[in-house]
Design an enzyme around this catalytic site. Structure first.
Site, PDB file in Angstrom:
ATOM      1  N   LYS A  39      21.868  21.450  40.662  1.00 43.27           N
ATOM      2  CA  LYS A  39      21.519  22.742  40.048  1.00 43.27           C
ATOM      3  C   LYS A  39      21.046  23.725  41.123  1.00 43.27           C
ATOM      4  O   LYS A  39      21.452  24.884  41.137  1.00 43.27           O
ATOM      5  CB  LYS A  39      20.424  22.541  38.979  1.00 43.27           C
ATOM      6  CG  LYS A  39      20.936  21.840  37.729  1.00 43.27           C
ATOM      7  CD  LYS A  39      19.807  21.331  36.836  1.00 43.27           C
ATOM      8  CE  LYS A  39      20.378  20.510  35.692  1.00 43.27           C
ATOM      9  NZ  LYS A  39      19.343  19.836  34.875  1.00 43.27           N
ATOM     10  N   GLN A  83      12.972  19.195  34.058  1.00 41.82           N
ATOM     11  CA  GLN A  83      13.969  18.125  34.029  1.00 41.82           C
ATOM     12  C   GLN A  83      13.459  16.956  33.192  1.00 41.82           C
ATOM     13  O   GLN A  83      12.344  16.484  33.388  1.00 41.82           O
ATOM     14  CB  GLN A  83      14.279  17.678  35.471  1.00 41.82           C
ATOM     15  CG  GLN A  83      15.359  16.623  35.589  1.00 41.82           C
ATOM     16  CD  GLN A  83      16.732  17.121  35.145  1.00 41.82           C
ATOM     17  OE1 GLN A  83      17.134  18.240  35.472  1.00 41.82           O
ATOM     18  NE2 GLN A  83      17.449  16.294  34.396  1.00 41.82           N
ATOM     19  N   ASP A 106      17.108  26.384  29.289  1.00 50.44           N
ATOM     20  CA  ASP A 106      17.676  25.136  28.764  1.00 50.44           C
ATOM     21  C   ASP A 106      17.851  25.216  27.249  1.00 50.44           C
ATOM     22  O   ASP A 106      18.536  24.379  26.656  1.00 50.44           O
ATOM     23  CB  ASP A 106      16.725  23.974  29.086  1.00 50.44           C
ATOM     24  CG  ASP A 106      17.341  22.956  30.028  1.00 50.44           C
ATOM     25  OD1 ASP A 106      18.559  23.044  30.280  1.00 50.44           O
ATOM     26  OD2 ASP A 106      16.609  22.065  30.490  1.00 50.44           O
TER      27      ASP A 106
END
Ligand code: NDP
Length: 280
Positions: A39, A83, A106
């Site tokens: 990412k 994460q 997200d």
């Protein structure tokens, strides 16, 4: 899609805004390390700002929440991603719910989940199902009126994929069936799919004869299987038996490749959209 983002990023930079993504990584899960690195690299390749805040596995929930709060208040940070998975002592929900919804690239905050459910375009769509939709659109696959069968009902993939593809609108309008571990006679259901989305987490679970000839298959799964013939000792496979399925499907996504890189692209896309909010 990454090429399409480049001029948008340049335009923002012209206004003094460099789109920035901050990733919070707690612990040393090897797969998470790889994802976070990918990412960050993708951001840098497009000239976006990226930082990874690494915290040891024993970090307390209060310390993780304090980092999110700092990022929420930092005007240079447009997108925040925590994460997953988080270590046991850190409550995933409390952390995800603490992210400012307008920085939640997200799309896991309930405000964004709700907006996606009602088709409000200001909501961030979770990157994986959003990428699945874009792949279908850009591969010329007609979703309108199609029967989409999704195997998997997680909040990260299956459930938002169903919400996105059943919306009224372009690249959607599908008739969606969502399956899970209690679904009776799963192969009989998957054989009815015009578009089959596998998000199960079991290596090569979907067999070739579960697929209707000519169907489109999207394989979200990423699973490690032992393979002594390669240096790493393992290789990645999807949730679909690719070799068998490719003989039956009209189009199919590979693993690795396919959904994985698209997920990263959509994360970048959401981050650029987050930054644009500050430009207008
Ligand atoms: P989860 O484990 O959260 O969900 C898996 C789903 O599959 C559940 O709904 C479960 O049913 C269902 N399932 C499990 N076993 C069976 C079975 N035998 N028959 C029918 N359904 C079954 O996984 P995720 O959604 O988070 O991830 C799915 C896969 O996608 C994983 O391989 C993951 O690594 C991958 N992934 C890939 C991403 C990418 O960027 N490429 C991003 C996110 C995930 P039940 O609810 O009943 O337990």
């Amino acid at each position: 899609m990454r090429a399409e983002l480049a001029p948008q990023i340049e335009e923002l930079k012209g206004k003094g805004i460099t789109p920035g993504l901050s990733v919070v990584l707690v612990g040393d899960d090897p797969a998470s390390q790889v994802y976070v690195r990918m990412k960050g690299k993708a951001c840098e390749n497009l000239g976006m700002h990226s930082e990874t805040i690494r915290m040891p596995a024993e970090t307390s929930e209060a310390d993780v929440l304090a980092v999110v709060e700092r990022l929420n208040d930092d005007p240079k940070v447009h997108g925040i991603l925590v994460q997953l998975p988080l270590p046991d002592q850190v409550n995933e929900k409390r952390v995800l719910f603490s992210i400012r919804p307008d920085k939640d690239v997200d799309g896991f905050h309930p405000v964004n989940i709700g907006k996606v459910q009602i088709g409000d375009p200001t909501g961030f769509r979770p990157a994986t199902p959003y990428g699945v939709q874009q792949m279908l659109i850009r591969s010329g696959v007609e979703t309108s009126g199609a029967h989409v069968v999704i195997v998997g009902r997680s909040n990260i993939v299956g459930r938002p994929a169903a919400a996105i593809l059943s919306q009224k609108g372009a690249g959607a309008n599908a008739t969606v069936t969502m399956c899970h571990s209690r679904t009776r006679d799963l192969p009989q259901v998957t054989r009815q799919a015009d578009i089959l989305i596998a998000a199960i987490g079991v290596a090569e679970f979907v067999k070739g004869d579960w697929i209707r000839p000519g169907a489109v298959v999207i394989d979200v799964g990423v699973n490690r299987v032992d393979d002594a013939s390669v240096e790493k000792g393992y290789r990645l496979v999807g949730d679909v038996d690719f070799e068998a399925a490719k003989e039956v499907a009209s189009q199919i996504t590979p693993v690795p490749g396919g959904v994985g890189p698209m997920t990263i692209t959509m994360l970048l896309y959401n981050t650029v959209q987050a930054a644009r909010q500050w430009a207008d």
